[in-house]
Motif scaffolding. Structure first.
Motif, PDB file in Angstrom:
ATOM      1  N   ARG A 253      14.879  28.005   3.743  1.00 24.36           N
ATOM      2  CA  ARG A 253      13.386  28.845   3.459  1.00 24.36           C
ATOM      3  C   ARG A 253      12.437  28.410   4.498  1.00 24.36           C
ATOM      4  NH1 ARG A 253      11.099  30.043  -1.601  1.00 24.36           N
ATOM      5  NH2 ARG A 253      13.261  31.069  -1.838  1.00 24.36           N
ATOM      6  N   PRO A 254      12.008  29.340   5.231  1.00 22.04           N
ATOM      7  CA  PRO A 254      10.800  28.961   6.431  1.00 22.04           C
ATOM      8  C   PRO A 254       9.718  28.631   5.574  1.00 22.04           C
ATOM      9  CG  PRO A 254      11.304  31.347   6.356  1.00 22.04           C
ATOM     10  CD  PRO A 254      12.354  30.819   5.493  1.00 22.04           C
ATOM     11  N   VAL A 255       8.943  27.465   6.187  1.00 23.05           N
ATOM     12  CA  VAL A 255       7.779  27.069   5.344  1.00 23.05           C
ATOM     13  C   VAL A 255       6.529  27.681   5.942  1.00 23.05           C
ATOM     14  CG1 VAL A 255       6.551  24.799   5.257  1.00 23.05           C
ATOM     15  CG2 VAL A 255       8.946  24.640   4.877  1.00 23.05           C
ATOM     16  N   GLY A 256       5.666  28.103   4.992  1.00 20.38           N
ATOM     17  CA  GLY A 256       4.530  28.548   5.525  1.00 20.38           C
ATOM     18  C   GLY A 256       4.601  30.096   6.155  1.00 20.38           C
ATOM     19  N   ARG A 257       5.731  30.868   5.766  1.00 23.49           N
ATOM     20  CA  ARG A 257       5.851  32.127   6.453  1.00 23.49           C
ATOM     21  C   ARG A 257       6.040  33.171   5.571  1.00 23.49           C
ATOM     22  NH1 ARG A 257       7.653  31.257  11.577  1.00 23.49           N
ATOM     23  NH2 ARG A 257       6.739  29.203  12.276  1.00 23.49           N
ATOM     24  N   SER A 258       5.219  34.561   5.606  1.00 25.10           N
ATOM     25  CA  SER A 258       5.243  35.505   4.566  1.00 25.10           C
ATOM     26  C   SER A 258       6.126  36.597   5.109  1.00 25.10           C
ATOM     27  CB  SER A 258       4.054  35.881   4.486  1.00 25.10           C
ATOM     28  OG  SER A 258       3.493  36.378   6.056  1.00 25.10           O
ATOM     29  N   THR A 259       6.931  36.458   6.370  1.00 26.52           N
ATOM     30  CA  THR A 259       7.646  37.463   6.703  1.00 26.52           C
ATOM     31  C   THR A 259       9.086  36.943   7.150  1.00 26.52           C
ATOM     32  OG1 THR A 259       6.557  37.607   8.847  1.00 26.52           O
ATOM     33  CG2 THR A 259       5.773  39.028   7.217  1.00 26.52           C
ATOM     34  N   GLY A 260       9.896  38.051   7.234  1.00 22.20           N
ATOM     35  CA  GLY A 260      11.422  37.594   7.944  1.00 22.20           C
ATOM     36  C   GLY A 260      12.486  37.027   6.844  1.00 22.20           C
ATOM     37  N   GLY A 261      12.062  36.861   5.600  1.00 26.87           N
ATOM     38  CA  GLY A 261      12.933  36.464   4.649  1.00 26.87           C
ATOM     39  C   GLY A 261      13.339  34.953   4.874  1.00 26.87           C
ATOM     40  N   GLN A 262      14.582  34.585   4.829  1.00 32.05           N
ATOM     41  CA  GLN A 262      15.301  33.267   4.749  1.00 32.05           C
ATOM     42  C   GLN A 262      16.557  33.059   5.438  1.00 32.05           C
ATOM     43  OE1 GLN A 262      14.736  31.957   0.718  1.00 32.05           O
ATOM     44  NE2 GLN A 262      16.541  33.377   0.121  1.00 32.05           N
ATOM     45  N   GLY A 263      16.787  31.861   5.573  1.00 32.52           N
ATOM     46  CA  GLY A 263      18.075  31.859   6.032  1.00 32.52           C
ATOM     47  C   GLY A 263      19.113  31.674   4.732  1.00 32.52           C
ATOM     48  N   LEU A 264      20.424  32.237   4.747  1.00 35.31           N
ATOM     49  CA  LEU A 264      21.603  31.876   3.687  1.00 35.31           C
ATOM     50  C   LEU A 264      22.776  31.913   3.953  1.00 35.31           C
ATOM     51  CD1 LEU A 264      21.549  32.455   0.586  1.00 35.31           C
ATOM     52  CD2 LEU A 264      22.058  34.951   0.864  1.00 35.31           C
ATOM     53  N   ALA A 265      23.443  30.901   3.549  1.00 31.89           N
ATOM     54  CA  ALA A 265      25.000  31.015   3.377  1.00 31.89           C
ATOM     55  C   ALA A 265      25.204  30.806   1.946  1.00 31.89           C
ATOM     56  CB  ALA A 265      25.469  29.650   4.210  1.00 31.89           C
ATOM     57  N   VAL A 266      26.645  31.056   2.012  1.00 31.25           N
ATOM     58  CA  VAL A 266      27.207  31.072   0.620  1.00 31.25           C
ATOM     59  C   VAL A 266      28.304  30.027   0.364  1.00 31.25           C
ATOM     60  CG1 VAL A 266      28.540  32.414  -1.078  1.00 31.25           C
ATOM     61  CG2 VAL A 266      26.565  33.494   0.262  1.00 31.25           C
ATOM     62  N   VAL A 267      27.996  29.189  -0.766  1.00 32.37           N
ATOM     63  CA  VAL A 267      29.016  28.235  -0.969  1.00 32.37           C
ATOM     64  C   VAL A 267      29.843  28.784  -2.115  1.00 32.37           C
ATOM     65  CG1 VAL A 267      29.371  25.973  -1.866  1.00 32.37           C
ATOM     66  CG2 VAL A 267      27.791  26.302   0.039  1.00 32.37           C
ATOM     67  N   ARG A 268      31.070  28.665  -1.876  1.00 34.56           N
ATOM     68  CA  ARG A 268      32.142  29.283  -2.965  1.00 34.56           C
ATOM     69  C   ARG A 268      33.128  28.642  -3.311  1.00 34.56           C
ATOM     70  NH1 ARG A 268      33.198  34.279  -4.699  1.00 34.56           N
ATOM     71  NH2 ARG A 268      31.776  35.805  -3.338  1.00 34.56           N
ATOM     72  N   THR A 269      33.307  28.200  -4.682  1.00 33.41           N
ATOM     73  CA  THR A 269      34.649  27.499  -5.276  1.00 33.41           C
ATOM     74  C   THR A 269      35.213  28.277  -6.235  1.00 33.41           C
ATOM     75  OG1 THR A 269      33.402  26.422  -7.074  1.00 33.41           O
ATOM     76  CG2 THR A 269      33.326  25.270  -4.713  1.00 33.41           C
ATOM     77  N   ALA A 270      34.527  29.649  -6.497  1.00 31.98           N
ATOM     78  CA  ALA A 270      35.455  30.401  -7.486  1.00 31.98           C
ATOM     79  C   ALA A 270      34.902  31.956  -7.111  1.00 31.98           C
ATOM     80  CB  ALA A 270      34.834  30.080  -8.988  1.00 31.98           C
ATOM     81  N   THR A 271      35.594  32.735  -7.817  1.00 33.44           N
ATOM     82  CA  THR A 271      35.264  34.040  -7.733  1.00 33.44           C
ATOM     83  C   THR A 271      33.932  34.271  -8.281  1.00 33.44           C
ATOM     84  OG1 THR A 271      36.489  34.675  -9.692  1.00 33.44           O
ATOM     85  CG2 THR A 271      37.600  35.128  -7.804  1.00 33.44           C
ATOM     86  N   GLY A 272      33.023  35.394  -7.701  1.00 32.15           N
ATOM     87  CA  GLY A 272      31.936  35.748  -8.390  1.00 32.15           C
ATOM     88  C   GLY A 272      31.099  36.643  -7.269  1.00 32.15           C
ATOM     89  N   ALA A 273      30.012  37.186  -7.918  1.00 34.67           N
ATOM     90  CA  ALA A 273      29.088  37.935  -6.663  1.00 34.67           C
ATOM     91  C   ALA A 273      28.322  37.097  -5.809  1.00 34.67           C
ATOM     92  CB  ALA A 273      28.276  38.751  -7.633  1.00 34.67           C
TER      93      ALA A 273
END
Ligand SMILES: [Cu+2]
Length: 498
Positions: free
Chosen positions: A333-353
């Motif tokens: 999560r960018p600190v102190g920013r209101s635009t541009g969203g955030q960085g995301l990766a997904v950690v998966r050990t099971a099925t699911g959305a």
């Protein structure tokens, strides 16, 4: 010799092609516009008896990059960003040939590595810039295990896709984990209708015309809503950066089509988190998990559990996590920013959305750790000893004009710091600005007052800290802010051996 004016410095930093002319008449200005002093090619290095050699070839070239739903033209090492991870064992001799196929000069800086100065990659200080179509052989021993990365030390090139992880394995590593994931964070603007060079040009123009700081006014006045990490900016102040980034990436993927890190429930994972950002502090959390921090900037710390941690530009943190069953968001999560969203990766050990791009793990509302809350592992401590000499290192600057300084003047106009071999130097570092700055030291590491070893320290607005370093690596080195734009606008100083 005439010192460069502020205006010359800024122009020189822009890489507008004026560098050569300026350099000829202006003495040493920014790293990109130093005089055309000719550095001899480094002497070839032969491996010492029993020393292993890790060889690689690195091509810096323009590429088209798919960020996952958006395609950008940028510059990178090879055809991916981050570039392929370079890996060796502590004590190995690294031999890396850089092929420059960029339409610009470049170099490679091995960030955090206590290497020989001839391989440090600072044009005008340790080598000549590597021209288009030219190559350069970097040869150095990597003495200390840890999580590092490499990037150019020319202009704003780091804010393109020119970076890659460098992992130096520890032959004595207990290896108490099953998996390892290298996680590279970045703020992204290149190829989205502008380039980092144009961004810097705009910051300078806004600074000159008096329109600078308007973004920051809006930022300070924005509705913070909740007080979770990255929204109120604490503890880094309300003005955490100068650039409005459209995207934040983990391993160069957008949060709408993220990298998936696959494991099995119960496995222990070592996360090696590297910030290749140019102007963004991130708060990092893995939803549904607590992390145990084990290293910062390659150096071991007393293992410390946390919900999340802050990471500044150029910093690295290693953490160990025991995987839960399910699908979880790894968020930067960018600190102190209101635009541009955030960085995301997904950690998966099971099925699911897959989590939504704007998912907000509760861990970001928990304890978000800073480096100053960590204690060093005893193995990382400097020998107990008082300083042989002290020096002030004062960070200053302004948005209008867009100018950042160390010890009262921009790079090229400030007096180099000096140290003799074998001395312990205490840097009394003070941030006299209202912005945070990640202070980075080349060729050495420093110890905080509690002994924590680092090569990049995020300093809060108006913070002061005493940093001790042992002068055990003679050469000419840089100390600078690892905000790409601040460094280019002057926030650098030389550390020279007498
Ligand atoms: Cu800075």
């Amino acid at each position: 010799m005439t010192r460069p004016s502020r205006r010359q410095l800024i122009i020189a930093g822009l890489g507008l092609g004026a560098s050569a002319t300026l350099a000829a008449c202006s003495g040493d200005a920014s790293a990109t516009s130093r005089p055309a002093a000719s550095f001899p090619r480094p002497e070839p290095v032969a491996p010492s008896p029993g020393q292993s050699v890790a060889s690689a070839r690195l091509t810096a070239a323009p590429v088209t990059l798919n960020l996952g739903g958006r395609t950008v033209q940028t510059w990178a090492y090879g055809d991916t960003a981050p570039g392929a991870t370079l890996r060796a064992t502590a004590g190995d001799l690294l031999r890396v040939t850089l092929d420059n196929q960029l339409p610009a000069d470049t170099t490679v800086h091995w960030h955090g590595v206590r290497l020989r100065p001839q391989a440090d990659g600072v044009p005008g200080l340790t080598q000549d810039p590597v021209g288009t179509g030219k190559s350069f052989l970097y040869e150095f021993t990597a003495p200390d295990p840890g999580t590092y990365f490499f990037h150019p030390h020319v202009g704003t090139q780091l804010d393109r896709g020119l970076y890659a992880p460098l992992i130096i394995d520890d032959p004595a590593e207990p290896g108490d984990y099953d998996l390892e994931w290298v996680v590279v964070l970045d703020d992204w603007i290149d190829g989205t209708g502008t380039t980092p060079d144009e961004v810097l040009e705009q910051l300078v123009a806004d600074g000159a015309s008096g329109t600078a700081g308007m973004d920051h006014g809006a930022m300070t006045g924005m509705d913070h809503g909740s007080m979770s990490a990255g929204q109120d900016g604490a503890p880094w102040g309300t003005d955490t950066g100068d650039v409005s980034y459209p995207h934040y990436l983990i391993n160069d993927r957008l949060p709408t089509d993220p990298t998936v890190l696959q494991g099995r429930a119960g496995q222990r994972v070592r996360l090696r988190v590297i910030s290749a950002a140019s102007d963004t502090i991130f708060a990092v959390a893995l939803g549904g998990h607590r992390m145990t921090l084990t290293h910062t900037d390659g150096w071991p710390v007393r293992p410390q559990q946390t919900d999340a941690f802050y990471i500044g530009m150029g910093e690295r943190y290693d953490a160990v996590v025991t995987l839960e069953p399910g699908v979880f968001p790894l968020v930067a999560r960018p600190v102190g920013r209101s635009t541009g969203g955030q960085g995301l990766a997904v950690v998966r050990t099971a099925t699911g959305a897959v989590p939504a791009a704007d998912v907000s793990p509760g861990e970001l509302d928990g304890n978000v750790l800073t480096a100053s809350q960590l204690e060093p592992d005893d193995a990382a401590r400097l020998p107990a000893k008082g300083p042989d000499l002290t020096a002030a290192l004062t960070l200053g600057g302004s948005m209008a004009p867009y100018l950042w300084t160390i010890n009262g003047a921009p790079y090229g106009q400030n007096e180099p710091l000096r140290v003799a071999p074998g001395q312990r130097l205490r840097l009394n570092a003070s941030n006299m600005t209202m912005m945070p700055h990640p202070l980075h030291l080349h060729g050495h590491t420093f110890a905080l007052p509690n002994g924590l070893r680092k090569d990049t320290l995020l300093m809060a607005p108006m913070e002061s800290v005493a940093l001790d370093l042992d002068a055990d690596n003679p050469g000419d080195w840089l100390i600078h802010c690892h905000n790409t734009y601040h460094a280019e606008a002057g926030m650098m100083i030389d550390l020279r051996y007498t």
